[in-house]
Design a protein around this motif. Structure first.
Motif, PDB file in Angstrom:
ATOM      1  N   VAL A 104       0.874  -1.172   0.000  1.00 53.64           N
ATOM      2  CA  VAL A 104       0.000   0.000   0.000  1.00 53.64           C
ATOM      3  C   VAL A 104       0.911   1.221   0.000  1.00 53.64           C
ATOM      4  O   VAL A 104       1.607   1.493   0.979  1.00 53.64           O
ATOM      5  N   SER A 105       0.914   1.954  -1.093  1.00 49.51           N
ATOM      6  CA  SER A 105       1.948   2.984  -1.298  1.00 49.51           C
ATOM      7  C   SER A 105       1.531   4.358  -0.796  1.00 49.51           C
ATOM      8  O   SER A 105       0.452   4.852  -1.112  1.00 49.51           O
ATOM      9  N   TYR A 106       2.441   4.955  -0.035  1.00 56.37           N
ATOM     10  CA  TYR A 106       2.330   6.351   0.383  1.00 56.37           C
ATOM     11  C   TYR A 106       3.506   7.158  -0.157  1.00 56.37           C
ATOM     12  O   TYR A 106       3.574   8.378   0.046  1.00 56.37           O
ATOM     13  N   ASP A 107       4.451   6.465  -0.835  1.00 53.08           N
ATOM     14  CA  ASP A 107       5.722   7.061  -1.220  1.00 53.08           C
ATOM     15  C   ASP A 107       6.227   6.343  -2.473  1.00 53.08           C
ATOM     16  O   ASP A 107       5.981   5.145  -2.636  1.00 53.08           O
ATOM     17  N   PRO A 108       6.962   7.045  -3.346  1.00 54.20           N
ATOM     18  CA  PRO A 108       7.477   6.395  -4.560  1.00 54.20           C
ATOM     19  C   PRO A 108       8.305   5.151  -4.304  1.00 54.20           C
ATOM     20  O   PRO A 108       8.347   4.245  -5.131  1.00 54.20           O
ATOM     21  N   LYS A 109       8.987   5.072  -3.149  1.00 52.87           N
ATOM     22  CA  LYS A 109       9.828   3.909  -2.884  1.00 52.87           C
ATOM     23  C   LYS A 109       9.000   2.633  -2.755  1.00 52.87           C
ATOM     24  O   LYS A 109       9.444   1.549  -3.144  1.00 52.87           O
ATOM     25  N   VAL A 110       7.778   2.747  -2.218  1.00 51.51           N
ATOM     26  CA  VAL A 110       6.902   1.581  -2.077  1.00 51.51           C
ATOM     27  C   VAL A 110       6.379   1.159  -3.449  1.00 51.51           C
ATOM     28  O   VAL A 110       6.326  -0.032  -3.781  1.00 51.51           O
ATOM     29  N   THR A 111       6.010   2.133  -4.252  1.00 48.21           N
ATOM     30  CA  THR A 111       5.564   1.852  -5.619  1.00 48.21           C
ATOM     31  C   THR A 111       6.667   1.163  -6.412  1.00 48.21           C
ATOM     32  O   THR A 111       6.427   0.192  -7.143  1.00 48.21           O
ATOM     33  N   ALA A 112       7.904   1.663  -6.266  1.00 51.33           N
ATOM     34  CA  ALA A 112       9.047   1.097  -6.993  1.00 51.33           C
ATOM     35  C   ALA A 112       9.313  -0.339  -6.563  1.00 51.33           C
ATOM     36  O   ALA A 112       9.601  -1.205  -7.397  1.00 51.33           O
ATOM     37  N   PHE A 113       9.201  -0.612  -5.272  1.00 47.23           N
ATOM     38  CA  PHE A 113       9.444  -1.969  -4.773  1.00 47.23           C
ATOM     39  C   PHE A 113       8.394  -2.942  -5.303  1.00 47.23           C
ATOM     40  O   PHE A 113       8.724  -4.054  -5.735  1.00 47.23           O
ATOM     41  N   ALA A 114       7.126  -2.536  -5.277  1.00 47.65           N
ATOM     42  CA  ALA A 114       6.068  -3.398  -5.796  1.00 47.65           C
ATOM     43  C   ALA A 114       6.307  -3.716  -7.270  1.00 47.65           C
ATOM     44  O   ALA A 114       6.105  -4.855  -7.717  1.00 47.65           O
TER      45      ALA A 114
END
Length: 358
Positions: free
Chosen positions: A285-295
């Motif tokens: 569940v993304s709140y930040d670009p780093k989470v989006t990038a990891f997914a």
């Protein structure tokens, strides 16, 4: 020729993700023949939990002493060069790099997440710090693009998060064998956001609906300074009945507990990373670009975005759909986990080569 490395970052400060980065990098670099010391938020605790010589990260006289005793300063990872919380974070790390270069020590930035950098001062200080480093590796392609967009002109490479170098838990457990009262356990790793975002309401509703659907929610607290209070608020919203993992104090312990779960729903990046390392598919569940990038790196589907007005029922629907592909996702993780580990080994290679090889 191997020597003494001083590791710097948000280490020993109560965040299990940053400590996982520290442990993964340390495991790899020690096997390469180097010794490590740590700039820690809690030096005695870091020494007690992990056995590393540690110095207080906020005492600049002690930092100066630690730098004088090392052969190079290494920042093993994390999202430390960002100014979302405060530009002071960037200023602190830029200062440590400045001190290291003044002492004529090499500086390596590896497994780094870059940004977000929103302010002029934050961007300026970050670029100055990056330019002072002897070599840089970032943890994902998005960070490489952010580095270039910042104006960094030198060579840099994309590797992976250093936490992927952590050794596996000593006693792996088949998640199919773990349940509470016949209910599969789902780890939930939220994190606080701004006051406009009702994280408590979202995950409180999700925990209730998840339990009603036949699964047991367990709150995963990755940062003791932020997440325990949040977990208490979420649990209170549901009558104080949601278990949590607040007593877990090291990444190894957390990884072992996660290995006994059926699945993970995570805002916290390293909750997702630790889950993926023990073959537990994480719904991010993304709140930040780093989470989006990891997914995106994992290839298990896009992260859900906190910016889209997500609700408890919508999160449950997404989770149940995600679970339908669990068998496929586990097979993907089998392959991806080894890929990410090999990429993370690039962090070790960069430092070893930068120190003149072995």
């Amino acid at each position: 020729m191997p020597g003494q490395l001083l590791l710097a970052g948000y280490l020993g400060s109560g965040n299990l993700g940053d400590d996982a980065v520290m442990l993964g990098f340390s495991d790899g670099i020690i096997r390469a023949g180097f010794e490590v010391a740590i700039l820690s938020g809690a030096p005695e605790e870091t020494n007690r939990n992990y056995g590393f010589l540690s110095y207080p990260r906020r005492d600049f006289k002690q930092i100066e002493l630690a730098i004088s005793r090392c052969d190079a300063v290494v920042f093993p990872g994390g999202s430390i060069f960002q100014d979302v919380t405060s530009v002071r974070s960037v200023a602190y790390y830029a200062k440590v790099i400045e001190m290291a270069k003044k002492a004529k020590k090499k500086v390596f930035l590896v497994g780094q997440g870059v940004g977000p950098l929103k302010t002029f001062l934050g961007r300026r200080m970050a670029l100055g710090a990056f330019n002072d480093a002897d070599a840089i590796a970032v943890r994902d392609p998005a960070s490489l693009e952010a580095l270039k967009e910042l104006g960094y002109k030198k060579a840099a490479r994309a590797t992976a998060d250093s936490s992927f170098l952590m050794p596996p838990p000593p006693d792996p457990v088949d998640p199919e064998d773990f349940s509470v009262g016949g209910m599969k356990v789902v780890g939930i790793a939220p994190r606080p956001l701004d006051k406009k975002t009702d994280v408590v309401g979202l995950f409180g509703d999700f925990c209730r609906l998840l339990y009603q659907s036949g699964s047991m929610p367990v709150l995963v607290t990755m940062d003791r300074n932020e997440d325990i209070e949040l977990a208490e608020a979420i649990s209170k919203k549901q009558g104080g009945k949601i278990p949590d993992l607040r007593r877990v104090v090291t990444p190894m312990q957390m990884q072992q507990r996660i290995s006994r779960m059926d699945s993970m729903v995570a805002m916290r990046l390293h909750a997702g990373i630790l889950a993926s390392m023990v073959n537990i598919p994480p719904l991010m569940v993304s709140y930040d670009p780093k989470v989006t990038a990891f997914a995106k790196q994992l290839g298990l589907g896009n992260a859900l975005s906190m910016d889209t007005g997500i609700t408890g029922p919508r999160l449950l629907d997404a989770f149940l759909q995600f679970q339908k592909d669990r068998e496929r996702n586990v097979k993907i993780l089998d392959k991806k986990r080894e890929e990410m580990r090999k990429q993370a080994e690039g962090n070790i290679e960069l430092v070893v080569n930068g120190m003149g090889g072995r």
